[in-house]
Design a protein around this motif. Structure first.
Motif, PDB file in Angstrom:
ATOM      1  N   VAL A 116      47.019   9.249  47.803  1.00  0.00           N
ATOM      2  CA  VAL A 116      45.920   8.725  48.613  1.00  0.00           C
ATOM      3  C   VAL A 116      44.747   8.320  47.724  1.00  0.00           C
ATOM      4  O   VAL A 116      44.152   7.245  47.905  1.00  0.00           O
ATOM      5  CB  VAL A 116      45.476   9.774  49.656  1.00  0.00           C
ATOM      6  N   LEU A 117      44.415   9.149  46.740  1.00  0.00           N
ATOM      7  CA  LEU A 117      43.314   8.831  45.834  1.00  0.00           C
ATOM      8  C   LEU A 117      43.606   7.592  45.000  1.00  0.00           C
ATOM      9  O   LEU A 117      42.706   6.814  44.675  1.00  0.00           O
ATOM     10  CB  LEU A 117      43.022  10.028  44.921  1.00  0.00           C
ATOM     11  N   LEU A 167      50.655  16.268  45.836  1.00  0.00           N
ATOM     12  CA  LEU A 167      51.205  14.953  45.475  1.00  0.00           C
ATOM     13  C   LEU A 167      50.741  13.876  46.454  1.00  0.00           C
ATOM     14  O   LEU A 167      50.463  12.739  46.054  1.00  0.00           O
ATOM     15  CB  LEU A 167      52.733  15.015  45.464  1.00  0.00           C
ATOM     16  N   LEU A 168      50.620  14.249  47.728  1.00  0.00           N
ATOM     17  CA  LEU A 168      50.156  13.300  48.734  1.00  0.00           C
ATOM     18  C   LEU A 168      48.690  12.926  48.485  1.00  0.00           C
ATOM     19  O   LEU A 168      48.314  11.743  48.585  1.00  0.00           O
ATOM     20  CB  LEU A 168      50.317  13.893  50.130  1.00  0.00           C
ATOM     21  N   ASN A 226      51.446   3.740  47.581  1.00  0.00           N
ATOM     22  CA  ASN A 226      52.331   3.996  48.714  1.00  0.00           C
ATOM     23  C   ASN A 226      52.740   5.470  48.778  1.00  0.00           C
ATOM     24  O   ASN A 226      53.393   5.977  47.864  1.00  0.00           O
ATOM     25  CB  ASN A 226      53.578   3.115  48.583  1.00  0.00           C
ATOM     26  N   PRO A 227      52.376   6.191  49.867  1.00  0.00           N
ATOM     27  CA  PRO A 227      52.703   7.618  49.958  1.00  0.00           C
ATOM     28  C   PRO A 227      54.056   7.890  50.609  1.00  0.00           C
ATOM     29  O   PRO A 227      54.365   9.034  50.943  1.00  0.00           O
ATOM     30  CB  PRO A 227      51.575   8.162  50.835  1.00  0.00           C
TER      31      PRO A 227
END
Length: 238
Positions: free
Chosen positions: A89-90, A84-85, A94-95
């Motif tokens: 990022v891709l 999911l992170l 907002n992570p």
């Protein structure tokens, strides 16, 4: 024609005391209720943020139920959070909420791996909800309800909202709606945790059922309460 144009310009502008037009901030809200709705939605991360918080726990629980081993379940939970992170990022989004879930599952994994008992993965969440419940309740009892600081973040004055008893009362009610899910989670999950035998499957089911669905229910109750009033926001003059 020139006179009409001049009249139109006069009515279009709203000069301030110094004669200059003061633009309204893009994220400004006219009422306390609108400000709180917007800030609560942002704080919870919307539907996607709540699902991202639930996914690692779901992966951990389902894997443990299937293989009945702690390590593969831990890897599944952390793996789900990492995937999911990477998606965040891709997408260059907002992570924050994925990172929150990653930290949460990492702490749970530490507890579970240290004892070798999958049930211990759920202990940090129970303790965290108990701490939230105590802290939020205390803020209400001392008449500094936590939700009130959302108002302060919008107006630019973190404490001015306390001068209005109506706003304090509204924020206290909203804060109680944050306390209730925390209390329910502890009241249901802690007895399961201390019960005899392996209760990890039941704990996982309870955590999932009382995770984002309970958050959605709490948010819906807040929206209903906020929809009933229109308390104006008073911003400090500059």
């Amino acid at each position: 024609m020139s006179e009409v144009r001049a009249d139109r310009d006069d009515t279009a502008e709203a000069p301030g005391e110094d004669g200059a037009e003061k633009a309204k901030p893009r994220d400004a809200h006219d009422t306390v209720e609108a400000a709180v709705r917007a800030q609560l939605s942002k704080a919870l991360g919307g539907v996607r943020g709540m699902l991202e918080a639930a996914a690692p726990v779901t992966a951990f629980t389902l894997t443990f139920v299937i293989v009945d081993e702690v390590k593969p379940a831990v890897f599944a939970g952390i793996g789900a959070a990492v995937v999911l992170l990477l998606v965040r990022v891709l997408q260059r989004s907002n992570p924050q909420f994925v990172l929150n879930s990653l930290v949460g599952i990492a702490i749970a994994a530490f507890f579970a791996l240290r004892s070798g008992d999958a049930e211990d993965a759920f202990l940090p969440g129970i303790l965290l909800n108990a701490a939230y419940a105590v802290g939020l309740t205390f803020s209400i009892l001392v008449r500094w309800p936590a939700v009130g600081f959302i108002i302060g973040s919008v107006t630019g004055d973190p404490t001015a909202w306390r001068s209005d008893p109506g706003i304090v009362k509204l924020c206290s009610r909203l804060t109680w709606l944050l306390v209730l899910p925390c209390v329910l989670r502890v009241a249901v999950q802690y007895p399961i945790y201390v019960a005899a035998g392996d209760q990890s499957g039941l704990l996982g089911a309870a955590k999932i059922a009382m995770g984002w669905p309970l958050q959605v229910a709490g948010l819906a109750a807040m929206v209903w309460l906020l929809a009933r009033g229109r308390t104006p926001i008073e911003r400090p003059r500059t």
